[in-house]
Design a protein around this motif. Sequence first.
Motif, short mmCIF file in Angstrom:
data_model
loop_
_atom_site.label_atom_id
_atom_site.label_comp_id
_atom_site.label_asym_id
_atom_site.label_seq_id
_atom_site.Cartn_x
_atom_site.Cartn_y
_atom_site.Cartn_z
N MET A 1 11.55 0.33 -13.82
CA MET A 1 11.98 -0.70 -12.86
C MET A 1 12.13 -0.13 -11.46
N LEU A 2 12.72 1.07 -11.36
CA LEU A 2 12.90 1.69 -10.05
C LEU A 2 11.55 2.06 -9.45
N ASP A 3 10.64 2.59 -10.27
CA ASP A 3 9.31 2.93 -9.77
C ASP A 3 8.61 1.69 -9.22
N THR A 4 8.72 0.57 -9.93
CA THR A 4 8.09 -0.67 -9.49
C THR A 4 8.69 -1.16 -8.19
N LEU A 6 10.07 0.61 -5.86
CA LEU A 6 9.69 1.50 -4.76
C LEU A 6 8.22 1.36 -4.39
N VAL A 7 7.40 0.91 -5.31
CA VAL A 7 6.00 0.60 -4.97
C VAL A 7 5.95 -0.63 -4.07
N LEU A 8 6.80 -1.61 -4.35
CA LEU A 8 6.85 -2.81 -3.53
C LEU A 8 7.42 -2.52 -2.15
N ASP A 9 8.41 -1.63 -2.09
CA ASP A 9 9.08 -1.31 -0.83
C ASP A 9 9.72 0.06 -1.01
N ASP A 10 9.22 1.06 -0.27
CA ASP A 10 9.66 2.44 -0.52
C ASP A 10 10.90 2.84 0.28
N ARG A 17 16.02 -6.14 0.07
CA ARG A 17 14.62 -6.53 0.18
C ARG A 17 14.47 -8.03 0.42
N PRO A 18 13.44 -8.46 1.14
CA PRO A 18 13.12 -9.89 1.20
C PRO A 18 12.60 -10.33 -0.17
N PRO A 19 12.66 -11.61 -0.49
CA PRO A 19 12.27 -12.07 -1.83
C PRO A 19 10.91 -11.59 -2.30
N GLU A 20 9.92 -11.54 -1.41
CA GLU A 20 8.58 -11.14 -1.83
C GLU A 20 8.48 -9.66 -2.18
N LYS A 21 9.51 -8.87 -1.86
CA LYS A 21 9.52 -7.45 -2.17
C LYS A 21 10.50 -7.11 -3.29
N ARG A 22 10.96 -8.12 -3.98
CA ARG A 22 11.93 -7.89 -5.05
C ARG A 22 11.26 -7.92 -6.41
#
Length: 225
Positions: A1-4, A6-10, A17-22
């Motif tokens: 989950m954490l890896d995912t 951080l891929v969306l937002d490092d 995070r904004p909704p699209e980066k969650r």
Amino acid sequence: MLDTLLVLDDRPLSVARPPEKRLVGICRHYMLLSVAILRQHGIPARGRGGFATYFNPGKFEDHWVCEYWKAADGRWALLDSQLDEVFIRNLGIGFDIHDVPRAQFLSASEAWRRCRSGELDPNLFGIEFEQLRGLWFIAGNLIRDLATLNGREVLPWDVWGAQPALNATLSRSELDFFDEVALITADPDSNFDALSRRFSEDNKLRLPQTVFNSLRRRQESVLEG
């Protein structure tokens, strides 16, 4: 989950995070991340499966929360980290989400024992919008809660062993069996050796290498990869 995430937002995890980066998740994901964070900081924590009263008035909805050791009080407290400002406002939550009152969340053990005593109606327990309710549903949560107490934080829809079939009517022997599971999980600290031994030795309870994912309708490996 954490890896995912951080891929969306490092950026650091402390940055909102904004909704699209969650990462989309359910109560189990909030529970698991909370347990991991607390343990990383040296605070004893564990997941608990049960039923919450605050999502649907008059009903006990299937839910997972984090139970952590509140050292100042010498007791376990319940944390529901899924309840953000939007949830709190829309649901009218009036309690501290870092110390959820026990009357607001019943563990699977307490739910089973209170239903078996006739104090509560088992048809109030489950997932309302799916019409999944009854003693059979509570029994399934009993086994998943037992697994979680043994450090096996399964998915809420993983099915194996003695977990009853959909809408099953439980036999006398099954009722007796789940009475025993509810008894040893009622006080995990006092019964830790017993619940650990029962989970590891009982074929009806022990977590196998594969389980049935009831959402995907297929057998899956417990440990992917």
